[in-house]
Design a protein around this motif. Structure first.
Motif, PDB file in Angstrom:
ATOM      1  N   GLY A 334     -23.878  44.170  63.238  1.00 25.93           N
ATOM      2  CA  GLY A 334     -23.516  44.749  61.950  1.00 25.93           C
ATOM      3  C   GLY A 334     -22.037  44.961  61.746  1.00 25.93           C
ATOM      4  N   LEU A 335     -21.224  44.143  62.352  1.00 23.86           N
ATOM      5  CA  LEU A 335     -19.773  44.308  62.255  1.00 23.86           C
ATOM      6  C   LEU A 335     -19.287  43.992  60.846  1.00 23.86           C
ATOM      7  CD1 LEU A 335     -17.304  43.088  64.946  1.00 23.86           C
ATOM      8  CD2 LEU A 335     -16.863  42.524  62.579  1.00 23.86           C
ATOM      9  N   THR A 336     -18.472  44.883  60.271  1.00 29.48           N
ATOM     10  CA  THR A 336     -17.822  44.660  58.981  1.00 29.48           C
ATOM     11  C   THR A 336     -16.356  45.051  59.096  1.00 29.48           C
ATOM     12  OG1 THR A 336     -18.290  46.881  58.140  1.00 29.48           O
ATOM     13  CG2 THR A 336     -19.972  45.187  57.745  1.00 29.48           C
ATOM     14  N   GLU A 337     -15.617  44.773  58.032  1.00 26.68           N
ATOM     15  CA  GLU A 337     -14.188  45.095  58.041  1.00 26.68           C
ATOM     16  C   GLU A 337     -13.944  46.596  58.096  1.00 26.68           C
ATOM     17  OE1 GLU A 337     -11.926  42.977  58.371  1.00 26.68           O
ATOM     18  OE2 GLU A 337     -12.534  41.042  57.529  1.00 26.68           O
ATOM     19  N   THR A 341     -14.672  52.015  63.662  1.00 23.83           N
ATOM     20  CA  THR A 341     -14.389  53.426  63.901  1.00 23.83           C
ATOM     21  C   THR A 341     -15.301  53.952  64.992  1.00 23.83           C
ATOM     22  OG1 THR A 341     -16.019  54.231  62.294  1.00 23.83           O
ATOM     23  CG2 THR A 341     -13.801  53.739  61.461  1.00 23.83           C
ATOM     24  N   LEU A 342     -14.885  55.062  65.615  1.00 27.78           N
ATOM     25  CA  LEU A 342     -15.728  55.695  66.621  1.00 27.78           C
ATOM     26  C   LEU A 342     -16.971  56.311  65.994  1.00 27.78           C
ATOM     27  CD1 LEU A 342     -13.156  57.330  69.069  1.00 27.78           C
ATOM     28  CD2 LEU A 342     -14.459  55.220  69.358  1.00 27.78           C
ATOM     29  N   SER A 344     -18.617  54.962  63.543  1.00 29.57           N
ATOM     30  CA  SER A 344     -19.524  53.816  63.420  1.00 29.57           C
ATOM     31  C   SER A 344     -20.126  53.465  64.773  1.00 29.57           C
ATOM     32  CB  SER A 344     -18.764  52.612  62.855  1.00 29.57           C
ATOM     33  OG  SER A 344     -19.478  51.411  63.034  1.00 29.57           O
ATOM     34  N   LEU A 345     -19.303  53.507  65.824  1.00 26.10           N
ATOM     35  CA  LEU A 345     -19.801  53.209  67.168  1.00 26.10           C
ATOM     36  C   LEU A 345     -20.867  54.222  67.578  1.00 26.10           C
ATOM     37  CD1 LEU A 345     -19.652  51.596  69.815  1.00 26.10           C
ATOM     38  CD2 LEU A 345     -17.859  53.176  70.571  1.00 26.10           C
ATOM     39  N   LYS A 346     -20.662  55.475  67.215  1.00 24.39           N
ATOM     40  CA  LYS A 346     -21.641  56.509  67.574  1.00 24.39           C
ATOM     41  C   LYS A 346     -22.986  56.228  66.910  1.00 24.39           C
ATOM     42  CE  LYS A 346     -22.065  61.503  68.061  1.00 24.39           C
ATOM     43  NZ  LYS A 346     -21.343  62.789  67.907  1.00 24.39           N
ATOM     44  N   ASN A 347     -22.951  55.857  65.631  1.00 24.05           N
ATOM     45  CA  ASN A 347     -24.197  55.511  64.938  1.00 24.05           C
ATOM     46  C   ASN A 347     -24.886  54.334  65.614  1.00 24.05           C
ATOM     47  OD1 ASN A 347     -23.826  57.534  63.030  1.00 24.05           O
ATOM     48  ND2 ASN A 347     -22.764  56.184  61.599  1.00 24.05           N
ATOM     49  N   LEU A 348     -24.088  53.326  65.960  1.00 25.41           N
ATOM     50  CA  LEU A 348     -24.637  52.148  66.634  1.00 25.41           C
ATOM     51  C   LEU A 348     -25.234  52.531  67.979  1.00 25.41           C
ATOM     52  CD1 LEU A 348     -24.967  49.047  67.030  1.00 25.41           C
ATOM     53  CD2 LEU A 348     -22.658  49.039  67.984  1.00 25.41           C
ATOM     54  N   GLY A 384      -6.368  46.170  67.947  1.00 19.16           N
ATOM     55  CA  GLY A 384      -6.913  45.370  66.859  1.00 19.16           C
ATOM     56  C   GLY A 384      -8.284  44.787  67.129  1.00 19.16           C
ATOM     57  N   TYR A 385      -8.828  44.964  68.314  1.00 15.76           N
ATOM     58  CA  TYR A 385     -10.176  44.477  68.609  1.00 15.76           C
ATOM     59  C   TYR A 385     -11.186  45.459  68.011  1.00 15.76           C
ATOM     60  CZ  TYR A 385      -8.401  40.932  71.797  1.00 15.76           C
ATOM     61  OH  TYR A 385      -7.764  39.834  72.328  1.00 15.76           O
ATOM     62  N   HIS A 386     -12.200  44.914  67.355  1.00 15.34           N
ATOM     63  CA  HIS A 386     -13.194  45.746  66.678  1.00 15.34           C
ATOM     64  C   HIS A 386     -14.041  46.468  67.713  1.00 15.34           C
ATOM     65  CE1 HIS A 386     -16.287  47.016  63.872  1.00 15.34           C
ATOM     66  NE2 HIS A 386     -15.611  46.485  62.848  1.00 15.34           N
ATOM     67  N   VAL A 387     -14.296  47.748  67.475  1.00 17.00           N
ATOM     68  CA  VAL A 387     -15.027  48.561  68.444  1.00 17.00           C
ATOM     69  C   VAL A 387     -16.443  48.022  68.664  1.00 17.00           C
ATOM     70  CG1 VAL A 387     -15.897  50.229  66.729  1.00 17.00           C
ATOM     71  CG2 VAL A 387     -15.509  50.959  69.085  1.00 17.00           C
TER      72      VAL A 387
END
Length: 639
Positions: A334-337, A341-342, A344-348, A384-387
């Motif tokens: 579900g990666l988006t622009e 964020t952390l 978002s990572l927590k939800n994932l 710059g790497y997506h979490v």
């Protein structure tokens, strides 16, 4: 390890030149070790380790790494980025040792601080030093989706892109260290670099005294591996596991689809190939291997295949080229622009460890997540790497996929050719849209063996047929591909009266005028996906009618198992509506529905106004997961 427990028979043990550490290994796979004459530094490499860089090495990979380390720590770390294979690397000086593994952690690494032991397998540590088994209240139901829980309390994994420091037993992140080195490169330069790294790796692989085998399916990943390995086809034996097509069995239909597509490929490219058919599985051998499989791997995948592998490729020296790892470059999870964020990572993370829900308290789950963010460096500079990219790479591949390879070790070694950090980095340097479209992999096929882009990927239609159907869809003409994914019946249902089942026309949907009464519906059902894996269904509802005076007279709805989950007015706007259904299983019924909100019975103009075309219907496979998630529906209809 420091103290010497009883290691497996026929293993050898090497005393390392620091702090009484010992390295024990299977005698079939001796380590490569280099010592520095002018200092206490040394480097040890164990496992399949292939240098993919352009320079000719003087000596072994261990010699190369020691030389780079003597130049600078940064050069040592950069040298790791050009290594492929499945291996562990130790580097030491005096009383300190650091443990590294391959780019995606395909060589699993586990450790027990209590017993000063590092090992390739969790069960091996537990055999040597028994640990207490983890309880469900301690996170035992989501092990390979978690940061570092294992079946045994006190035995922890090492995630990719991290190193373990001994004897203080700390881990730290060593990648990424800078922004993506390929982000500013042009496409041609990226493709050149990718092909060279891949070819260099296979050239060094072919120098080994090994027999190469490659699994091939109807999908894009094995197709890419086939194209990039074109120069070595005569050295590789290919296989496909399949099953007879059984009506009603979606799994067997998926396996049969693979067989059909592989046969298409064989018409274009000549290669040695065999099938492993599920119906011929050797149940006796599977039963005999089960104790070994349970000891070797914490994860079950398709253990029935190991019996086929062991029988087909007996003895030592076989290496399986496997088409995993591409998904790291395809923006999974579900990666988006805007979700880098952390939060978002927590939800994932809470989603992927949902198996623990109801067994571990919400407070403990959140505390463990926060602890892992700090321990594994997700709260630091990511350059710059997506979490979510890092999480997929390190948790999904490092924890789940590594155990799949442990499972097949009973038959052969495994090489994932894209498992070179530089190759993964190139795939991550593409734009988000390019990654979601697998653009770089299509381009690599086009460069290496362009004819392989012609047969469909997970689709029996070839490239021409797909382009044809897309053109017909845009022109509003009958589209065979879309119609094949819709039921052939238009179901008309009202608050009272009989349910009508009418013959549907192509990919059309409309409400007959003679039943255009309040809360009467007309629906078309989507046929269930063929795969047993979770699916994402996407389609477009193209309804050209628009009249603001007719707003509130009828609406379109998306139903899951007969329940409306999304809706929009049928006359408020003219543009097509794009619909996505995530986490869809083959048991879930999906339908597109028109509902009348007014009485227009007998008026043919209202039947015409309700007409819509269902286009661009596509099922795509999501990564398998132990957790259960309810399907979610998204539309771009104006609110």
């Amino acid at each position: 390890m420091t103290d010497m427990p009883k290691v497996p028979e026929a293993w050898s043990t090497l005393t390392l030149p620091c702090a009484a550490w010992h390295f024990s290994y299977d005698e079939h796979y001796a380590p490569d070790i280099a010592f520095d004459q002018g200092s206490p530094r040394w480097v040890l490499v164990h496992g399949l380790c292939l240098y993919a860089g352009d320079k000719a090495l003087k000596g072994t990979v261990a010699d190369h790494l020691l030389k780079q380390w003597n130049s600078s720590n940064e050069q040592f770390l950069s040298a790791l980025d050009e290594l492929g294979g499945r291996h562990i690397i130790l580097r030491g000086a005096e009383d300190a040792v650091e443990v590294y593994h391959d780019a995606a952690g395909m060589r699993s690494v586990y450790s027990s601080r209590e017993f000063n032991t590092v090992s390739s397998h969790a069960h091996l540590i537990n055999v040597l030093h028994p640990h207490r088994e983890r309880k469900e209240s301690e996170g035992a139901r989501a092990l390979t989706h978690s940061w570092d829980h294992t079946k045994y309390v006190g035995i922890e994994p090492l995630l990719p892109n991290h190193r373990l420091r001994l004897p203080d037993w700390t881990v730290d992140r060593y990648f990424p260290r800078t922004t993506n080195a390929y982000a500013g490169w042009g496409l041609e330069a990226k493709l050149d670099r990718f092909q060279r790294l891949w070819s260099n790796q296979l050239a060094r692989l072919s120098e080994l005294d090994s027999s190469l085998v490659m699994s091939i399916t109807g999908g894009a990943d094995s197709r890419t591996s086939l194209a990039l390995s074109a120069d070595y086809l005569e050295e590789i034996e290919f296989f496909t596991y399949t099953a007879r097509k059984i009506p009603g069995s979606k799994w067997s239909e998926s396996m049969a689809l693979d067989r059909e597509l592989v046969e298409q490929l064989k018409r274009f490219v000549s290669f040695k190939h065999r099938y492993f058919e599920s119906e011929n599985r050797d149940t006796d051998t599977i039963r005999e291997l089960e104790p070994l499989l349970k000891a070797n791997s914490t994860q079950q995948h398709s253990r029935w295949l190991v019996a086929f592998y062991a029988a087909a490729f007996p003895g030592e020296g076989h290496i399986h080229l496997r088409g995993n790892g591409y998904e790291i470059g395809r923006a999974y999870w579900g990666l988006t622009e805007d979700n880098d964020t952390l939060a978002s990572l927590k939800n994932l993370y809470m989603q992927i460890t949902k198996g623990d829900q109801g067994y571990v308290s919400p407070e403990d789950r959140r505390a463990y997540y926060d602890q892992g963010v700090r321990k594994w460096g997700y709260d630091g500079e990511r350059h710059g790497y997506h979490v979510r990219d890092l999480a997929y790479w390190e948790i999904r591949c490092g924890r789940w996929l590594s155990e799949i390879l442990n499972e097949t070790d009973l038959a052969f070694q495994t090489l994932v050719p894209i498992n070179v950090r530089a190759l993964l980095d190139i795939s991550l340097s593409m734009t988000l849209q390019e990654r979601q479209e697998s653009f770089i992999f299509w381009e690599l096929i086009n460069r290496s063996m362009p004819v392989l882009n012609f047969p469909g990927k997970n689709d029996v239609r070839n490239l021409y047929e797909q382009m044809r159907d897309e053109r017909l869809s845009h022109e509003g003409r009958h589209t065979a591909a879309d119609t094949a994914k819709l039921s052939a019946t238009l179901e008309v249902r009202g608050p009272v009266g009989p349910v009508l089942e009418l013959d549907a026309v192509g990919n059309e949907l409309s409400l007959p005028s003679y039943r255009f009464t309040p809360h009467t519906t007309a629906s078309r059902a989507f046929l269930a996906p063929t795969s047993m894996l979770p699916q994402t269904l996407t389609f477009v509802v193209d309804a050209p009618y628009c009249n603001l005076r007719a707003v509130g007279q009828f609406q379109f709805e998306v139903h899951l198992d007969g329940r409306p989950v999304a809706s929009w007015d049928g006359a408020a706007f003219k543009r097509p509506v794009h619909v996505t259904v995530d986490d869809l299983t083959r048991e879930t019924a999906v339908s597109i529905v028109i509902r009348s909100l007014s009485n227009q019975q007998g008026k043919s103009s209202w039947e015409s106004a309700s007409q819509a075309f269902i286009r661009a219907i596509s099922f795509t496979t999501s990564p398998p997961s132990a957790r259960e998630r309810r399907p979610a529906v998204w539309t771009d209809a104006p609110k």
